[in-house]
Design a protein around this motif. Structure first.
Motif, PDB file in Angstrom:
ATOM      1  N   ASN A  94      27.120 101.595 116.886  1.00  0.00           N
ATOM      2  CA  ASN A  94      27.825 102.792 116.432  1.00  0.00           C
ATOM      3  C   ASN A  94      29.247 102.890 116.976  1.00  0.00           C
ATOM      4  OD1 ASN A  94      26.982 103.208 119.055  1.00  0.00           O
ATOM      5  ND2 ASN A  94      26.413 105.345 118.742  1.00  0.00           N
ATOM      6  N   LYS A  95      29.621 101.972 117.885  1.00  0.00           N
ATOM      7  CA  LYS A  95      30.982 101.928 118.403  1.00  0.00           C
ATOM      8  C   LYS A  95      31.788 100.794 117.783  1.00  0.00           C
ATOM      9  CE  LYS A  95      29.765 103.989 122.868  1.00  0.00           C
ATOM     10  NZ  LYS A  95      29.781 103.808 124.358  1.00  0.00           N
ATOM     11  N   GLY A  96      31.174 100.094 116.842  1.00  0.00           N
ATOM     12  CA  GLY A  96      31.868  99.004 116.167  1.00  0.00           C
ATOM     13  C   GLY A  96      31.725  97.657 116.837  1.00  0.00           C
ATOM     14  N   ASN A  97      30.999  97.577 117.929  1.00  0.00           N
ATOM     15  CA  ASN A  97      30.817  96.308 118.626  1.00  0.00           C
ATOM     16  C   ASN A  97      29.849  95.409 117.863  1.00  0.00           C
ATOM     17  OD1 ASN A  97      32.417  97.149 120.922  1.00  0.00           O
ATOM     18  ND2 ASN A  97      30.668  98.399 121.545  1.00  0.00           N
ATOM     19  N   ARG A  98      30.212  94.143 117.731  1.00  0.00           N
ATOM     20  CA  ARG A  98      29.352  93.172 117.057  1.00  0.00           C
ATOM     21  C   ARG A  98      28.744  92.230 118.085  1.00  0.00           C
ATOM     22  NH1 ARG A  98      32.165  89.721 114.417  1.00  0.00           N
ATOM     23  NH2 ARG A  98      30.690  89.173 112.763  1.00  0.00           N
ATOM     24  N   TYR A  99      27.452  91.936 117.888  1.00  0.00           N
ATOM     25  CA  TYR A  99      26.803  90.984 118.795  1.00  0.00           C
ATOM     26  C   TYR A  99      25.559  90.422 118.124  1.00  0.00           C
ATOM     27  CZ  TYR A  99      23.886  95.097 119.897  1.00  0.00           C
ATOM     28  OH  TYR A  99      23.061  96.201 119.826  1.00  0.00           O
ATOM     29  N   VAL A 100      25.019  89.391 118.735  1.00  0.00           N
ATOM     30  CA  VAL A 100      23.774  88.798 118.256  1.00  0.00           C
ATOM     31  C   VAL A 100      22.621  89.454 119.001  1.00  0.00           C
ATOM     32  CG1 VAL A 100      22.371  86.699 118.166  1.00  0.00           C
ATOM     33  CG2 VAL A 100      24.829  86.587 117.656  1.00  0.00           C
ATOM     34  N   LEU A 101      21.667  89.975 118.248  1.00  0.00           N
ATOM     35  CA  LEU A 101      20.464  90.572 118.833  1.00  0.00           C
ATOM     36  C   LEU A 101      19.348  89.536 118.769  1.00  0.00           C
ATOM     37  CD1 LEU A 101      18.807  92.950 119.949  1.00  0.00           C
ATOM     38  CD2 LEU A 101      18.398  93.653 117.573  1.00  0.00           C
ATOM     39  N   HIS A 102      18.851  89.171 119.939  1.00  0.00           N
ATOM     40  CA  HIS A 102      17.790  88.168 120.035  1.00  0.00           C
ATOM     41  C   HIS A 102      16.569  88.803 120.702  1.00  0.00           C
ATOM     42  CE1 HIS A 102      16.082  84.543 122.430  1.00  0.00           C
ATOM     43  NE2 HIS A 102      15.402  84.718 121.309  1.00  0.00           N
ATOM     44  N   VAL A 103      15.413  88.758 120.023  1.00  0.00           N
ATOM     45  CA  VAL A 103      14.183  89.357 120.540  1.00  0.00           C
ATOM     46  C   VAL A 103      13.063  88.328 120.512  1.00  0.00           C
ATOM     47  CG1 VAL A 103      12.426  91.148 120.228  1.00  0.00           C
ATOM     48  CG2 VAL A 103      14.838  91.674 119.790  1.00  0.00           C
ATOM     49  N   GLU A 104      12.310  88.258 121.601  1.00  0.00           N
ATOM     50  CA  GLU A 104      11.099  87.449 121.661  1.00  0.00           C
ATOM     51  C   GLU A 104       9.921  88.353 121.993  1.00  0.00           C
ATOM     52  OE1 GLU A 104      10.692  84.057 121.111  1.00  0.00           O
ATOM     53  OE2 GLU A 104      12.793  84.100 120.464  1.00  0.00           O
ATOM     54  N   TYR A 105       8.782  88.137 121.310  1.00  0.00           N
ATOM     55  CA  TYR A 105       7.541  88.834 121.636  1.00  0.00           C
ATOM     56  C   TYR A 105       6.712  87.929 122.540  1.00  0.00           C
ATOM     57  CZ  TYR A 105       8.627  92.193 117.978  1.00  0.00           C
ATOM     58  OH  TYR A 105       9.241  93.164 117.217  1.00  0.00           O
ATOM     59  N   GLN A 106       6.149  88.491 123.595  1.00  0.00           N
ATOM     60  CA  GLN A 106       5.437  87.679 124.572  1.00  0.00           C
ATOM     61  C   GLN A 106       4.075  88.294 124.895  1.00  0.00           C
ATOM     62  OE1 GLN A 106       6.723  84.826 125.413  1.00  0.00           O
ATOM     63  NE2 GLN A 106       5.174  84.190 126.907  1.00  0.00           N
ATOM     64  N   PRO A 158      28.919  87.790 121.624  1.00  0.00           N
ATOM     65  CA  PRO A 158      28.041  88.146 122.743  1.00  0.00           C
ATOM     66  C   PRO A 158      26.593  88.169 122.263  1.00  0.00           C
ATOM     67  CG  PRO A 158      29.873  89.688 122.571  1.00  0.00           C
ATOM     68  CD  PRO A 158      29.894  88.856 121.334  1.00  0.00           C
ATOM     69  N   VAL A 159      25.669  87.915 123.142  1.00  0.00           N
ATOM     70  CA  VAL A 159      24.251  87.904 122.806  1.00  0.00           C
ATOM     71  C   VAL A 159      23.519  88.916 123.677  1.00  0.00           C
ATOM     72  CG1 VAL A 159      22.129  86.529 122.723  1.00  0.00           C
ATOM     73  CG2 VAL A 159      24.332  85.475 122.118  1.00  0.00           C
ATOM     74  N   LYS A 160      22.796  89.819 123.029  1.00  0.00           N
ATOM     75  CA  LYS A 160      21.989  90.788 123.758  1.00  0.00           C
ATOM     76  C   LYS A 160      20.529  90.402 123.540  1.00  0.00           C
ATOM     77  CE  LYS A 160      23.554  94.838 124.216  1.00  0.00           C
ATOM     78  NZ  LYS A 160      24.018  96.252 124.100  1.00  0.00           N
ATOM     79  N   GLN A 161      19.811  90.154 124.640  1.00  0.00           N
ATOM     80  CA  GLN A 161      18.458  89.608 124.545  1.00  0.00           C
ATOM     81  C   GLN A 161      17.396  90.547 125.103  1.00  0.00           C
ATOM     82  OE1 GLN A 161      19.654  85.912 126.697  1.00  0.00           O
ATOM     83  NE2 GLN A 161      18.514  84.893 125.058  1.00  0.00           N
ATOM     84  N   PHE A 162      16.254  90.570 124.409  1.00  0.00           N
ATOM     85  CA  PHE A 162      15.114  91.374 124.834  1.00  0.00           C
ATOM     86  C   PHE A 162      13.833  90.550 124.714  1.00  0.00           C
ATOM     87  CE2 PHE A 162      18.275  94.406 123.515  1.00  0.00           C
ATOM     88  CZ  PHE A 162      18.123  95.483 124.366  1.00  0.00           C
ATOM     89  N   VAL A 163      12.977  90.689 125.688  1.00  0.00           N
ATOM     90  CA  VAL A 163      11.601  90.207 125.562  1.00  0.00           C
ATOM     91  C   VAL A 163      10.722  91.447 125.496  1.00  0.00           C
ATOM     92  CG1 VAL A 163       9.676  89.056 126.713  1.00  0.00           C
ATOM     93  CG2 VAL A 163      11.938  88.007 126.734  1.00  0.00           C
ATOM     94  N   ILE A 164       9.965  91.578 124.403  1.00  0.00           N
ATOM     95  CA  ILE A 164       9.040  92.701 124.243  1.00  0.00           C
ATOM     96  C   ILE A 164       7.648  92.196 124.599  1.00  0.00           C
ATOM     97  CG2 ILE A 164       8.060  94.400 122.672  1.00  0.00           C
ATOM     98  CD1 ILE A 164      10.608  94.261 121.042  1.00  0.00           C
TER      99      ILE A 164
END
Length: 283
Positions: free
Chosen positions: A65-77, A102-108
């Motif tokens: 919502n601030k205009g920032n672009r990045y790659v969203l990477h999610v892994e399910y574990q 930039p890459v923003k990463q999450f493990v769910i």
């Protein structure tokens, strides 16, 4: 004997469900689980080349919502993989190199135990971290409020608060029955049975026999007989359903009879069972 959650074959079943439902569950996952403010989402190829190709569970190019672009990477574990930080670091470096963003990463984490994986790497010359979150920390009501059945089913894996598992399960089943067709229900109940294993639940652990009958009735459904027919049903039978092994004549006849009862076309039944039209008409 219950199937091992962390067995590679069993783990792939959970991955398959989340991949199948990703399009519909993504908005809720981003909002309720990742707590991100995302305005736009773009598709990215989910394969990343290391020494051999590996597929990510979710990979999107997003704008917040601030205009920032990045790659969203999610892994399910489903298990506490001891080297998850190194795996995510490998992904991060390759994704940054490939997409120049930039890459923003999450493990769910969706396993039955508590998540205890290391989330960072710190050495003299290198620092890295990713975000670890648990689906079981999200209030189940947030998922049940969704208009999408795929997202409603995630309630089973979320925080049930003071509610009993059977109570929430009954609500999910009711939503499936209310908002989907008979053919779609087969697919959703199949997925639900697999997801229940992540909470160590099977038909013997559920006391409500009416509920058991609804969820597990598909175990004998010809369309879902494990190892024999693979297919996906949503609104209509889509894609190719693979036939019966050669020589399984009686099984093929049984399948044809069930499909005929469902009102499917003779030609279609002949195609997937390899029986002749005359044999099917004689049933």
């Amino acid at each position: 004997m219950p199937e091992e959650i962390n067995h590679p074959v069993q783990g792939s079943k959970y991955d398959k469900i989340f991949r199948e439902n990703m399009h519909n569950t993504l908005p809720g996952i981003i909002k309720h689980v990742l707590h991100l403010n995302v305005n736009t989402v773009e598709e990215l190829a989910d394969d990343v080349q290391f020494t051999k190709e590996r597929k990510t569970d979710l990979l999107k190019k997003v704008r917040d919502n601030k205009g920032n672009r990045y790659v969203l990477h999610v892994e399910y574990q489903t298990d506490n993989y001891p080297e998850m930080a190194f795996r995510m670091a490998e992904y991060s470096i390759m994704l940054q190199r490939k997409h120049k963003l930039p890459v923003k990463q999450f493990v769910i984490y969706i396993g039955p135990a508590k998540a205890n994986m290391a989330t960072s790497i710190t050495t003299k010359d290198f620092r890295f971290r990713y975000n670890l979150t648990e689906l079981s920390a999200v209030n189940y009501k947030l998922f049940l409020k969704s208009d999408l059945v795929e997202e409603k089913m995630l309630a089973i894996l979320s925080n049930l608060a003071s509610e009993s598992t059977e109570s929430v399960l009954a609500q999910v089943v009711q939503e499936i029955e209310t908002h989907t067709s008979t053919l779609e229900q087969g697919r959703y109940f199949r997925q639900l049975r697999i997801l229940l294993q992540l909470r160590n639940l099977n038909k013997k652990a559920i006391k409500d026999m009416a509920l058991v009958g609804k969820i597990f009735k598909e175990e004998k459904d010809i369309l879902y007989r494990r190892g024999e027919i693979k297919g996906e049903i949503k609104g209509e039978i889509k894609g190719e359903i693979k036939g019966i092994e050669k020589g399984r004549y009686e099984e093929a006849m049984e399948i044809a009879l069930e499909l005929k009862k469902e009102g499917l076309a003779t030609e279609f039944i002949a195609k997937i069972t390899k029986l002749s039209i005359e044999e099917i008409q004689a049933l």
